[in-house]
Design a protein around this motif. Sequence first.
Motif, short mmCIF file in Angstrom:
data_model
loop_
_atom_site.label_atom_id
_atom_site.label_comp_id
_atom_site.label_asym_id
_atom_site.label_seq_id
_atom_site.Cartn_x
_atom_site.Cartn_y
_atom_site.Cartn_z
N ASP A 91 0.71 -1.29 -0.01
CA ASP A 91 -0.19 0.19 -0.19
C ASP A 91 1.01 1.15 0.03
O ASP A 91 1.92 1.32 0.70
N ILE A 92 0.48 2.32 -0.66
CA ILE A 92 1.10 3.62 -0.76
C ILE A 92 -0.27 4.62 -0.34
O ILE A 92 -1.08 4.77 -1.11
N SER A 93 -0.07 5.24 0.81
CA SER A 93 -1.36 6.17 1.20
C SER A 93 -0.92 7.62 0.97
O SER A 93 0.57 7.87 1.14
N TYR A 94 -1.72 8.38 0.70
CA TYR A 94 -1.46 10.02 0.71
C TYR A 94 -2.72 10.83 1.38
O TYR A 94 -3.82 10.10 1.59
N SER A 95 -2.46 11.82 1.76
CA SER A 95 -3.66 12.94 1.98
C SER A 95 -3.31 14.22 1.75
O SER A 95 -2.04 14.67 1.54
N ILE A 96 -4.30 15.09 1.68
CA ILE A 96 -4.41 16.45 1.19
C ILE A 96 -5.23 17.18 2.15
O ILE A 96 -6.37 16.89 2.63
N VAL A 97 -4.86 18.29 2.66
CA VAL A 97 -5.48 19.10 3.77
C VAL A 97 -5.41 20.44 3.44
O VAL A 97 -4.40 20.84 3.38
N ALA A 98 -6.48 21.04 3.16
CA ALA A 98 -6.63 22.23 2.99
C ALA A 98 -7.86 22.97 3.31
O ALA A 98 -8.99 22.38 3.40
N PRO A 99 -8.05 24.37 3.63
CA PRO A 99 -9.18 24.92 4.35
C PRO A 99 -10.46 24.92 3.16
O PRO A 99 -10.11 25.00 1.93
N ALA A 100 -11.53 24.49 3.46
CA ALA A 100 -12.78 24.37 2.66
C ALA A 100 -12.90 25.84 1.63
O ALA A 100 -13.27 25.32 0.86
N SER A 101 -12.61 26.99 2.34
CA SER A 101 -13.08 27.98 1.70
C SER A 101 -12.15 28.18 0.30
O SER A 101 -12.44 29.15 -0.47
N GLU A 102 -11.05 27.49 0.26
CA GLU A 102 -10.06 27.56 -0.95
C GLU A 102 -10.14 26.58 -2.01
O GLU A 102 -9.49 26.62 -3.01
N VAL A 103 -11.35 25.70 -1.68
CA VAL A 103 -11.41 24.52 -2.63
C VAL A 103 -12.91 24.61 -3.19
O VAL A 103 -13.73 25.29 -2.55
N PRO A 104 -13.31 24.03 -4.32
CA PRO A 104 -14.51 23.89 -4.87
C PRO A 104 -15.39 23.17 -3.80
O PRO A 104 -15.16 22.26 -3.15
N GLY A 105 -16.76 24.07 -3.77
CA GLY A 105 -17.69 23.37 -2.69
C GLY A 105 -18.32 22.39 -3.33
O GLY A 105 -19.03 21.37 -2.51
N GLN A 182 -8.61 15.03 2.06
CA GLN A 182 -8.82 13.80 0.84
C GLN A 182 -7.59 12.74 1.21
O GLN A 182 -6.62 13.41 1.42
N HIS A 183 -7.96 11.66 1.69
CA HIS A 183 -7.03 10.71 1.67
C HIS A 183 -7.33 9.48 0.75
O HIS A 183 -8.46 9.25 0.16
N GLY A 184 -6.31 8.89 0.15
CA GLY A 184 -6.44 7.75 -0.83
C GLY A 184 -5.42 6.72 -0.51
O GLY A 184 -4.43 6.66 0.13
N SER A 185 -5.66 5.40 -1.22
CA SER A 185 -4.99 4.40 -1.06
C SER A 185 -4.43 3.98 -2.45
O SER A 185 -5.25 3.88 -3.47
N LEU A 186 -3.08 3.73 -2.86
CA LEU A 186 -2.87 3.33 -4.33
C LEU A 186 -2.17 1.86 -3.90
O LEU A 186 -1.35 1.72 -2.88
N ASN A 187 -2.58 0.78 -4.83
CA ASN A 187 -2.07 -0.50 -4.61
C ASN A 187 -0.52 -0.36 -5.38
O ASN A 187 -0.57 -0.04 -6.45
N TYR A 188 0.28 -0.49 -4.51
CA TYR A 188 1.74 -0.74 -5.34
C TYR A 188 1.77 -2.24 -5.58
O TYR A 188 2.38 -2.70 -6.80
N ASP A 189 1.42 -3.24 -4.68
CA ASP A 189 1.42 -4.53 -4.98
C ASP A 189 0.26 -5.11 -4.80
O ASP A 189 -0.43 -4.47 -3.64
N ARG A 190 -0.21 -6.24 -4.94
CA ARG A 190 -1.62 -6.75 -4.62
C ARG A 190 -1.22 -7.85 -3.50
O ARG A 190 -0.20 -8.73 -3.47
N ALA A 191 -2.14 -7.82 -2.42
CA ALA A 191 -1.99 -8.96 -1.34
C ALA A 191 -3.40 -9.46 -1.14
O ALA A 191 -3.97 -9.17 -0.09
#
Length: 280
Positions: A91-105, A182-191
């Motif tokens: 698994d490779i995970s990531y997250s993005i965190v930003a104020p709601a006022s700066e992104v599309p509603g 927002q967070h997400g998971s990328l499959n680097y390899d299958r388990a």
Amino acid sequence: MTDLADERWRLIRDDPREGETQMALEEIAAETALEDDVRTVRVYSWEPSTLSLGYRQDAETVDWKYCEHEEIGVTRRQTGGGGIYHDRHADISYSIVAPASEVPGDLMECYALFCEPILSALERMGIEADFANAEQPSIYQPSCYLRDINPAHDIVAPASAGTDAGKLSGNAQYRRRDVVIQHGSLNYDRAPERHVGVFEGDLEPTTFSDRVTSVRDEVGIDRNEAVETLADTLGEWCDASEGSWRDGELEAARELAGRKYGEDAWVRDRTVLEADGENS
């Protein structure tokens, strides 16, 4: 580069951590975005291996004996969807965190914006990936990777294969105190054995293998290269400075992990004892 690059961002190439702390750190990053005007993108992994449950997922769908035997931790996310098995390799995970006022509603517009660097990173890796171009029915609802495939936020490869493409990445969002996470998971390899083993039922590993693909299956690059490509692309997308967690953030995250994300009350029942002693 996005217009969000005009704001202050930090890129954290994070250390492997236990699941409850990884989830708590997202809430702490939200507080930092609001109180200190610093937004966060990060790439991270999970150690020990962890099953993260979707917010409304029934704890009875978990094979608790299997998780205990295999030393797989269990926590619960703030986002919905099905459970995901994470580990330090597949698994490779990531997250993005930003104020709601700066992104599309609009939720779909925000997904499209935040997934731009994810798709760009996969392209840099040499993978023909895109949002799914058609819905696919659920195979097993408790599992994120075996649920229905949604063109709004599920990434598949190779994209040209249409409904024969395999799911490569799942992404989810939630809002907390006027912050979008927002967070997400990328499959680097299958388990496959572990992805189905963490759930109750008689799922065959091939059920997972037939639905899912991975970075390694698509292009065979080294995991470290995949991780660095994802981190570099996220950083360039928002013009982030290289950064790290402050001591106070890590301390706050560990306290929150102990009070919430590592507690049976939250993991099994979505109940948490807040700092003021009131249940929520």
